[in-house]
Design a protein around this motif. Structure first.
Motif, PDB file in Angstrom:
ATOM      1  N   GLY A  72       0.807  -1.222   0.000  1.00  0.00           N
ATOM      2  CA  GLY A  72       0.000   0.000   0.000  1.00  0.00           C
ATOM      3  C   GLY A  72       0.838   1.268   0.000  1.00  0.00           C
ATOM      4  N   GLN A  73       2.172   1.102   0.118  1.00  0.00           N
ATOM      5  CA  GLN A  73       3.025   2.292   0.078  1.00  0.00           C
ATOM      6  C   GLN A  73       4.086   2.137  -1.002  1.00  0.00           C
ATOM      7  OE1 GLN A  73       4.499   2.981   4.006  1.00  0.00           O
ATOM      8  NE2 GLN A  73       2.485   3.624   4.748  1.00  0.00           N
ATOM      9  N   GLN A  74       4.684   3.270  -1.370  1.00  0.00           N
ATOM     10  CA  GLN A  74       5.686   3.238  -2.420  1.00  0.00           C
ATOM     11  C   GLN A  74       6.918   2.462  -1.973  1.00  0.00           C
ATOM     12  OE1 GLN A  74       6.297   6.869  -4.501  1.00  0.00           O
ATOM     13  NE2 GLN A  74       4.305   6.377  -5.321  1.00  0.00           N
ATOM     14  N   SER A  75       7.529   1.789  -2.906  1.00  0.00           N
ATOM     15  CA  SER A  75       8.751   1.039  -2.630  1.00  0.00           C
ATOM     16  C   SER A  75       9.821   1.515  -3.602  1.00  0.00           C
ATOM     17  CB  SER A  75       8.480  -0.457  -2.825  1.00  0.00           C
ATOM     18  OG  SER A  75       9.618  -1.117  -3.343  1.00  0.00           O
ATOM     19  N   THR A  76      10.963   1.922  -3.068  1.00  0.00           N
ATOM     20  CA  THR A  76      12.047   2.378  -3.948  1.00  0.00           C
ATOM     21  C   THR A  76      12.535   1.234  -4.835  1.00  0.00           C
ATOM     22  OG1 THR A  76      12.686   4.042  -2.354  1.00  0.00           O
ATOM     23  CG2 THR A  76      14.344   3.454  -3.976  1.00  0.00           C
ATOM     24  N   SER A  77      12.560   0.020  -4.287  1.00  0.00           N
ATOM     25  CA  SER A  77      12.999  -1.113  -5.105  1.00  0.00           C
ATOM     26  C   SER A  77      12.091  -1.263  -6.322  1.00  0.00           C
ATOM     27  CB  SER A  77      12.980  -2.415  -4.288  1.00  0.00           C
ATOM     28  OG  SER A  77      13.774  -2.279  -3.133  1.00  0.00           O
ATOM     29  N   ALA A  78      10.770  -1.225  -6.091  1.00  0.00           N
ATOM     30  CA  ALA A  78       9.824  -1.350  -7.205  1.00  0.00           C
ATOM     31  C   ALA A  78      10.009  -0.200  -8.187  1.00  0.00           C
ATOM     32  CB  ALA A  78       8.393  -1.378  -6.671  1.00  0.00           C
ATOM     33  N   ALA A  79      10.227   0.994  -7.650  1.00  0.00           N
ATOM     34  CA  ALA A  79      10.394   2.161  -8.520  1.00  0.00           C
ATOM     35  C   ALA A  79      11.619   2.000  -9.422  1.00  0.00           C
ATOM     36  CB  ALA A  79      10.526   3.416  -7.661  1.00  0.00           C
ATOM     37  N   TRP A  80      12.704   1.480  -8.875  1.00  0.00           N
ATOM     38  CA  TRP A  80      13.933   1.313  -9.668  1.00  0.00           C
ATOM     39  C   TRP A  80      13.722   0.295 -10.792  1.00  0.00           C
ATOM     40  CZ3 TRP A  80      19.008   1.350  -6.248  1.00  0.00           C
ATOM     41  CH2 TRP A  80      19.127   2.624  -5.645  1.00  0.00           C
ATOM     42  N   LEU A  81      12.977  -0.787 -10.478  1.00  0.00           N
ATOM     43  CA  LEU A  81      12.748  -1.801 -11.513  1.00  0.00           C
ATOM     44  C   LEU A  81      11.870  -1.227 -12.628  1.00  0.00           C
ATOM     45  CD1 LEU A  81      13.141  -4.688 -12.480  1.00  0.00           C
ATOM     46  CD2 LEU A  81      11.190  -5.383 -11.055  1.00  0.00           C
ATOM     47  N   ARG A  82      10.825  -0.501 -12.253  1.00  0.00           N
ATOM     48  CA  ARG A  82       9.948   0.085 -13.266  1.00  0.00           C
ATOM     49  C   ARG A  82      10.720   1.107 -14.118  1.00  0.00           C
ATOM     50  NH1 ARG A  82       5.679   4.615 -12.880  1.00  0.00           N
ATOM     51  NH2 ARG A  82       4.456   4.279 -14.776  1.00  0.00           N
ATOM     52  N   THR A  83      11.589   1.869 -13.471  1.00  0.00           N
ATOM     53  CA  THR A  83      12.350   2.887 -14.199  1.00  0.00           C
ATOM     54  C   THR A  83      13.267   2.247 -15.247  1.00  0.00           C
ATOM     55  OG1 THR A  83      12.248   4.323 -12.275  1.00  0.00           O
ATOM     56  CG2 THR A  83      13.946   4.830 -13.908  1.00  0.00           C
ATOM     57  N   ALA A  84      13.916   1.153 -14.870  1.00  0.00           N
ATOM     58  CA  ALA A  84      14.790   0.470 -15.832  1.00  0.00           C
ATOM     59  C   ALA A  84      13.966  -0.061 -17.006  1.00  0.00           C
ATOM     60  CB  ALA A  84      15.539  -0.668 -15.146  1.00  0.00           C
ATOM     61  N   TYR A  85      12.783  -0.595 -16.708  1.00  0.00           N
ATOM     62  CA  TYR A  85      11.933  -1.081 -17.794  1.00  0.00           C
ATOM     63  C   TYR A  85      11.533   0.064 -18.728  1.00  0.00           C
ATOM     64  CZ  TYR A  85       7.735  -2.350 -20.333  1.00  0.00           C
ATOM     65  OH  TYR A  85       6.808  -2.492 -21.335  1.00  0.00           O
ATOM     66  N   HIS A  86      11.129   1.193 -18.151  1.00  0.00           N
ATOM     67  CA  HIS A  86      10.684   2.304 -19.006  1.00  0.00           C
ATOM     68  C   HIS A  86      11.838   2.889 -19.827  1.00  0.00           C
ATOM     69  CE1 HIS A  86       6.391   3.240 -17.648  1.00  0.00           C
ATOM     70  NE2 HIS A  86       6.708   2.061 -17.161  1.00  0.00           N
TER      71      HIS A  86
END
Ligand code: HEM
Length: 527
Positions: A35-49
């Protein structure tokens, strides 16, 4: 691997040993909350984008750091990409490009959350500007999404895998996609914050909470993609975490290694289990030479309270001095906790600092490791047989080396003073600087400013060494400066490299030098 290898060492320490504290930016996944932001998830999404706009047929785009210029695009909506992109800026440098940092972010994110080890190769070149758009949207048709993955080099089946490997972490933020997630906060893709096959098991057992499955029909892109091969791929993931891990490791590795055709990536950068770092040979005010070095012991369960590590050295004539006179115990040691979260690896560091006269000096060093302190289990670490080499023709003079503005002159970032053995005459003594965070430039450029150092013989406390000193050129800037300085001497046509000196105005750590002004350094700042 043979020490030293500057380019390898910088990245190996960055990726595995928390150099510059890159590994500490995402909190341990165990502290992430559904339910909260995760920096790990953000980094993975950023690499994909960043990677998703690749055109493999043309050999363009892919993981090239162009995401830096693309955060304003609708397809890159959200804090997760914007904040990752600015976090990454603090970590690139001469030996690791911004694009490499984006790729490393994906590797670290997956490992941080208990996922598989993805081999990391360096050498990506950062794009100078934005690339084409083309990241698939949740409302796109399956056909157009399949075409986007094909352009990126992935089959329809691999698309299923890659999406599941991404959507095991993080979720959909209400602020970015209120139609898909109408509730405040982040709607997670599955029930765990970890990198695991929960995304697949819940898909089959009726407990899925993936908002791209159970949201409005038009944006249910995970539902369409997961079912597109009759659920064969998702079933294999639900049945076996091992299959999920091995498939994800290989797909994510290909994703970060999709680079423009002119880029040549290195061999994988693997962790070296026993390695010196922060080596510095310097001339002290009393005219003696100091050899400072830290050895990292790295791997699973390496933290030990009984291990005894001893450093040994040969003098400049390659003689070992009289019994035990040339060996020393560490002056300090440290067990590095933040690393424990990376696939069970740990790091224990031993720091040595020893002095010798300029006449005796050093030619090489090595270590003995008494694993349990009993003397029965002693291993010699000698760089594969040749010892760790010392080059005493070029020393740093920390007393007269400093970083900082020069009377507010932003074109000067510091001063380097080196000492060169008087028995040789260098044809060139140069210094270079690399500064980061320069205002007005999208990706801060690295300023390499080779500059000659002039002699300053009067200063030297020892007749065996002549001082050379020079100001370090290159802009440093007001908000969050960060500078690397390097020096070298060319003697009889051979370049003798010195060390990298880091300053610490941002998260760049590891400074042996006081953060100081040049006045502190003992030099008039107007020179
Ligand atoms: C058709 C392909 C894809 C679509 C339509 C899609 C769509 C989305 C959407 C709508 C979000 C929510 C973003 C936000 O709330 O700001 C999201 C998050 C995410 N996506 Fe994807 N995605 C796709 C493929 C991938 C792939 C291939 C990966 C990685 C390999 C990935 C990794 C992630 C991650 C880690 C998040 C969570 C980010 C966070 O919580 O901060 N996605 N995706």
């Amino acid at each position: 691997y043979t020490w030293p290898d500057r380019a390898y060492d910088v990245i190996e320490e960055f990726l595995w040993k928390d150099r510059n504290t890159f590994l500490e930016v995402p909190e341990p996944c165990s502290e992430d909350t559904i339910g909260q932001q995760s920096t790990s998830a953000a980094w993975l999404r950023t690499a994909y984008h960043d990677a998703a706009t690749a055109n493999v047929a043309a050999g363009t785009g892919g993981l090239d750091g162009s995401i830096f210029y693309e955060t304003a695009r609708a397809e890159n909506v959200g804090d997760s990409i914007a904040s990752s992109v600015s976090q990454f800026v603090s970590f690139y440098g001469r030996y690791i490009s911004y694009a490499d940092v984006v790729a490393a972010g994906a590797v670290v994110a997956v490992q941080n959350c208990g996922g598989p080890n993805i081999p990391f190769r360096s050498g990506r070149i950062t794009a100078p500007e934005a690339g084409p758009s083309g990241v698939p949207l949740p409302t796109d048709s399956l056909r157009s999404q399949t075409a986007a993955f094909a352009r990126q080099g992935f089959t329809a089946k691999e698309m299923i895998g890659l999406v599941a490997c991404g959507h095991t972490m993080g979720g959909v933020d209400n602020e970015d996609f209120p139609d898909i997630n109408p509730n405040v906060g982040v709607a997670s893709f599955d029930h765990t914050v970890y990198f695991d096959n929960n995304i697949a098991t819940t898909y089959f057992n009726g407990t899925t909470i993936d908002p791209l499955i159970s949201g409005p029909a038009t944006s249910n892109s995970d539902a369409r993609i997961f079912a597109s091969d009759g659920n064969v791929t998702m079933r294999s993931f639900a049945h076996s975490q091992d299959t999920f891990f091995s498939t994800c490791a290989s797909l994510l590795e290909r994703m970060i290694n999709t680079v423009p055709k002119e880029v040549r990536l290195s061999e994988p950068i693997v962790a070296i289990p026993f390695k010196p770092r922060d080596y510095l040979l310097s001339l002290l005010p009393d005219g003696t030479i100091n050899l400072g070095v830290t050895v990292d012991i790295f791997g699973p369960n390496v933290i030990s309270s009984t291990r005894v590590v001893t450093m040994h050295w040969n003098d400049r004539d390659s003689h070992r001095c009289a019994s035990k006179a040339c060996s020393a115990l560490p002056v300090s040691q440290e067990a590095n906790a933040p690393l424990a979260k990376r696939n069970g690896n740990e790091l224990q560091a031993y720091t040595f600092s020893v002095n010798a006269t300029t006449a005796a000096s050093f030619s090489s060093f090595w270590f003995t490791v008494d694993e349990d302190g009993t003397g029965r289990n002693v291993v010699t670490e000698n760089n594969g047989g040749g010892n760790y080499p010392v080059d005493d023709l070029l020393l740093l003079v920390p007393q007269y080396t400093c970083q900082g503005y020069l009377n507010g002159n932003l074109n000067i970032t510091g001063r380097i003073t080196v000492a060169i053995r008087s028995s040789v005459t260098p044809s060139a003594v140069t210094l270079e600087s690399a500064s980061f965070g320069v205002n007005g430039q999208p990706i801060p450029q690295i300023f390499d400013g080779p500059a000659a150092i002039g002699t300053s013989p009067a200063l030297s406390p020892s007749p065996d060494y002549v001082y050379y000193t020079g100001l370090v050129p290159g802009p440093i800037q007001a908000n969050g400066c960060s500078t690397q300085m390097e020096y070298s001497a060319t003697i009889d046509g051979v370049v003798h490299p010195g060390q990298i000196l880091y300053s610490g105005c941002t998260s760049r750590a590891s400074t042996r030098l006081p953060e100081s002004t040049c006045e502190y350094c003992g030099f008039p700042c107007t020179s």
